[in-house]
Design an enzyme around this catalytic site. Structure first.
Site, PDB file in Angstrom:
ATOM      1  N   GLU A  46       0.826  -1.207   0.000  1.00 46.30           N
ATOM      2  CA  GLU A  46       0.000   0.000   0.000  1.00 46.30           C
ATOM      3  C   GLU A  46       0.862   1.259   0.000  1.00 46.30           C
ATOM      4  OE1 GLU A  46      -2.259  -2.984   2.672  1.00 46.30           O
ATOM      5  OE2 GLU A  46      -0.202  -2.599   2.014  1.00 46.30           O
ATOM      6  N   CYS A  58      -0.710   0.449   7.465  1.00 52.55           N
ATOM      7  CA  CYS A  58      -1.187   0.741   6.116  1.00 52.55           C
ATOM      8  C   CYS A  58      -2.611   1.275   6.115  1.00 52.55           C
ATOM      9  CB  CYS A  58      -1.102  -0.508   5.241  1.00 52.55           C
ATOM     10  SG  CYS A  58       0.597  -0.978   4.852  1.00 52.55           S
ATOM     11  N   GLU A  67      13.418 -31.184  -4.671  1.00 52.60           N
ATOM     12  CA  GLU A  67      13.772 -31.542  -6.050  1.00 52.60           C
ATOM     13  C   GLU A  67      14.186 -32.997  -6.233  1.00 52.60           C
ATOM     14  OE1 GLU A  67      16.090 -29.402  -8.703  1.00 52.60           O
ATOM     15  OE2 GLU A  67      14.926 -27.565  -8.576  1.00 52.60           O
ATOM     16  N   ARG A  99      13.641 -41.057  -2.776  1.00 48.82           N
ATOM     17  CA  ARG A  99      13.491 -41.271  -1.326  1.00 48.82           C
ATOM     18  C   ARG A  99      13.050 -40.007  -0.627  1.00 48.82           C
ATOM     19  NH1 ARG A  99      18.579 -44.374   1.164  1.00 48.82           N
ATOM     20  NH2 ARG A  99      17.213 -44.222   2.995  1.00 48.82           N
ATOM     21  N   ALA A 140      11.419 -37.453  -2.035  1.00 49.39           N
ATOM     22  CA  ALA A 140      10.050 -37.189  -2.461  1.00 49.39           C
ATOM     23  C   ALA A 140       9.074 -38.081  -1.711  1.00 49.39           C
ATOM     24  CB  ALA A 140       9.930 -37.410  -3.968  1.00 49.39           C
ATOM     25  N   ALA A 195       9.470 -39.507   1.192  1.00 41.04           N
ATOM     26  CA  ALA A 195       9.415 -39.157   2.611  1.00 41.04           C
ATOM     27  C   ALA A 195       8.460 -37.997   2.857  1.00 41.04           C
ATOM     28  CB  ALA A 195      10.816 -38.809   3.111  1.00 41.04           C
TER      29      ALA A 195
END
Length: 314
Positions: free
Chosen positions: A46, A79, A243, A247, A249, A251
């Site tokens: 703002e 704001c 990435e 293993r 991924a 977990a």
């Protein structure tokens, strides 16, 4: 409002730990100011938009993706007070701020000053744009994106571990853009040992946006890396990109810590390669349904990207 929400995404992840907010000021059908939360959380969206508008803000309508804050800090005024002082006539708000210092108080202060306020306009879209901050605020954990780059038959590498490159240049460039929008990026020990990944951002102009590097391991991490023992142990990070590999991924999926899934698929078949996932704790096929919502699908050269969000009930 859609424009204000789109602007808010420009503040990710650099506005952390403050929310990434967007603001658009409109006077007589013309945009007179716009802004998004700056790096480090100040100035707020703002304040940026009002500074750009100057006197044109008087009598204008402000579209804000999050309720204007009602608490003044050491780095600037609230704001809601800035909007009142600028003389805006109307404020349209996408989502109410869950921060107890503002929750409803910003709206009330604006209304008490005679400003017309409309709120809950595109709230789901605003929360999606602020997902890392919102998840940390609501659940005390990072918002996790899991990236998988696979063949059509769900492999991430040949049987010998070779994986460069399954996807093409455009898909990899998109992956680097995703890196630039996260505070931290994580791989497992197997991926680290096999690929020695740099995990930096290699897009012109965005090299300085390379995220913090995390290694999922029960042991120590090398210089420049931070060891993470389990998905639940990631601290001080609002937006995390996972990435690899299979293993790591698995977990995160088993712990139900994945909020967003990036599935890059190349038009190739490997057969007998290394699968993208291992056991994720699924014991009944019925439990696999109704968990993911497709929110985007596009072609990146010859590769396809599908983006899914975890369906959660809060």
């Amino acid at each position: 409002m859609a424009a204000a929400i789109a602007l808010s995404s420009r503040g990710r992840p650099e506005s952390a730990p403050n929310p990434n907010v967007g603001c658009v000021l409109v006077q007589a059908g013309r945009v007179v100011g716009r802004g998004w939360t700056a790096a480090g959380g100040r100035p707020h969206a703002e304040a940026v938009a009002l500074a750009a508008a100057g006197e044109a803000a008087r009598g204008a309508t402000a579209y804000v993706s999050l309720e204007p804050c009602a608490h003044a800090g050491g780095r600037g005024p609230a704001c809601s007070d800035l909007l009142i002082a600028a003389g805006v006539a109307r404020v349209v708000i996408a989502a109410q701020d869950p921060d107890p210092r503002t929750d409803g108080a910003g709206i009330a202060r604006l209304q008490d000053a005679g400003i017309d306020v409309l709120f809950n306009v595109l709230p789901a879209e605003a929360r999606r744009a602020m997902a890392p901050w919102w998840t940390r605020r609501a659940e005390g954990r990072p918002f996790v994106t899991l990236k998988l780059a696979t063949s059509l038959d769900g492999c991430i590498a040949l049987a010998d571990g070779a994986s460069r490159w399954i996807t093409g240049d455009r898909a990899r460039a998109h992956g680097h853009l995703e890196r630039a929008q996260h505070q931290a990026i994580l791989v497992g020990r197997g991926t680290f040992d096999a690929d020695a990944p740099k995990l930096d951002v290699r897009l012109p102009g965005l090299e300085g946006r390379s995220p913090q590097k995390l290694l999922l391991t029960s042991g120590s991490a090398p210089a420049g890396w931070t060891a993470v023992a389990a998905p639940e142990s990631v601290e001080g990070v609002d937006s995390l990109l996972v990435e690899g590999g299979a293993r790591a991924a698995s977990a995160f999926l088993a712990a139900d810590r994945v909020d967003r899934l990036l599935l890059y698929r190349a038009p190739v078949l490997i057969g007998g390669g290394r699968p993208a996932l291992g056991d994720i704790g699924l014991t009944d096929l019925a439990d696999a349904h109704g968990r993911w919502r497709l929110v985007d699908s596009r072609l990146l050269g010859s590769d396809r990207l599908d983006v899914y969000e975890r369906i959660r009930t809060i």
